[in-house]
Design a protein around this motif. Structure first.
Motif, PDB file in Angstrom:
ATOM      1  N   ALA A  27      14.200 -39.848  -3.429  1.00  0.00           N
ATOM      2  CA  ALA A  27      13.059 -39.806  -4.347  1.00  0.00           C
ATOM      3  C   ALA A  27      12.726 -38.372  -4.726  1.00  0.00           C
ATOM      4  O   ALA A  27      12.436 -38.070  -5.886  1.00  0.00           O
ATOM      5  N   THR A  28      12.784 -37.479  -3.749  1.00  0.00           N
ATOM      6  CA  THR A  28      12.485 -36.068  -4.000  1.00  0.00           C
ATOM      7  C   THR A  28      13.502 -35.458  -4.952  1.00  0.00           C
ATOM      8  O   THR A  28      13.127 -34.702  -5.856  1.00  0.00           O
ATOM      9  N   ALA A  29      14.771 -35.796  -4.789  1.00  0.00           N
ATOM     10  CA  ALA A  29      15.801 -35.292  -5.707  1.00  0.00           C
ATOM     11  C   ALA A  29      15.500 -35.742  -7.139  1.00  0.00           C
ATOM     12  O   ALA A  29      15.652 -34.967  -8.091  1.00  0.00           O
ATOM     13  N   SER A  30      15.047 -36.974  -7.293  1.00  0.00           N
ATOM     14  CA  SER A  30      14.671 -37.486  -8.610  1.00  0.00           C
ATOM     15  C   SER A  30      13.507 -36.682  -9.191  1.00  0.00           C
ATOM     16  O   SER A  30      13.502 -36.327 -10.373  1.00  0.00           O
ATOM     17  N   LEU A  31      12.534 -36.364  -8.358  1.00  0.00           N
ATOM     18  CA  LEU A  31      11.376 -35.590  -8.819  1.00  0.00           C
ATOM     19  C   LEU A  31      11.779 -34.176  -9.229  1.00  0.00           C
ATOM     20  O   LEU A  31      11.298 -33.666 -10.246  1.00  0.00           O
ATOM     21  N   TYR A  32      12.642 -33.536  -8.439  1.00  0.00           N
ATOM     22  CA  TYR A  32      13.101 -32.191  -8.796  1.00  0.00           C
ATOM     23  C   TYR A  32      13.776 -32.213 -10.165  1.00  0.00           C
ATOM     24  O   TYR A  32      13.523 -31.350 -11.006  1.00  0.00           O
ATOM     25  N   GLN A  33      14.634 -33.200 -10.384  1.00  0.00           N
ATOM     26  CA  GLN A  33      15.349 -33.276 -11.659  1.00  0.00           C
ATOM     27  C   GLN A  33      14.370 -33.467 -12.818  1.00  0.00           C
ATOM     28  O   GLN A  33      14.496 -32.812 -13.858  1.00  0.00           O
ATOM     29  N   GLN A  34      13.394 -34.357 -12.646  1.00  0.00           N
ATOM     30  CA  GLN A  34      12.386 -34.561 -13.686  1.00  0.00           C
ATOM     31  C   GLN A  34      11.626 -33.260 -13.967  1.00  0.00           C
ATOM     32  O   GLN A  34      11.391 -32.909 -15.126  1.00  0.00           O
TER      33      GLN A  34
END
Length: 186
Positions: A27-34
């Motif tokens: 989930a954190t990786a998704s947030l960083y990308q966003q």
């Protein structure tokens, strides 16, 4: 279900403490990308963030990325009377652990709110209309009352739970944009 802020904070922090570490990493990786793909990030030269606590989205990768992109990074330092200021974070910055169990700068250049292009605002939970439930000190709401730049918060799915609500007070400041990890990343 309407709760007091204290009850909502306790419930959400409990849920965050029980998030599977692998699911949180995804989930954190998704947030960083966003975040890194957002116009707010791309257009910012000075980024304000925190040194995160264990239940929060880890801010170390955000800080490293900003510095690698030659953006200035600043982090908060708490002051008397529930106030705070932001101090530039660089290789000369000495961090100390506070009574709140947070790491804050002991030295460094204070950055005015007018210089901050983007503030990544921490929180425990967020409403559908972008109000945040903080950790209970009121530091950010006081600071944001005089801040006119852009604000973003990063939320794990557990932090954007529409079944839990709390009373929004007149001094609560809403966030410009809440990035939420996608459901498949839960």
């Amino acid at each position: 279900m309407q709760l007091t802020k204290k009850e909502a904070r306790k419930q959400i922090i409990g849920a965050l403490a029980n998030v599977d570490p692998e699911k949180k990493r995804e989930a954190t990786a998704s947030l960083y990308q966003q975040l890194f793909d957002s116009a707010e990030w791309l257009n910012a030269n000075v980024i304000a963030t925190t040194i995160s606590q264990s239940i929060e989205v880890d801010t170390k990768p955000i800080i490293r990325r900003a510095q690698a992109e030659n953006k200035r990074v600043c982090i908060p330092r708490t002051l008397a009377d529930w106030q705070m200021e932001f101090v530039e974070l660089n290789e000369q910055t000495e961090l100390i652990k506070t009574k709140h169990n947070l790491f804050e700068p002991a030295n460094g250049n204070v950055i005015s709110s007018a210089e901050i292009d983007l503030m990544i605002v921490p929180g425990v939970a967020y409403t559908a209309d972008n109000f945040r439930l903080g950790f209970g000190g009121g530091y950010y709401d006081r600071y944001l009352a005089g801040y006119s730049g852009l604000t973003i918060s990063l939320a794990l799915p557990q932090q954007r739970n529409d079944n839990i609500s709390w009373a929004i007070k007149p001094y609560d400041i809403n966030i410009n944009h809440i990035l939420v990890a996608t459901e498949e990343d839960k």
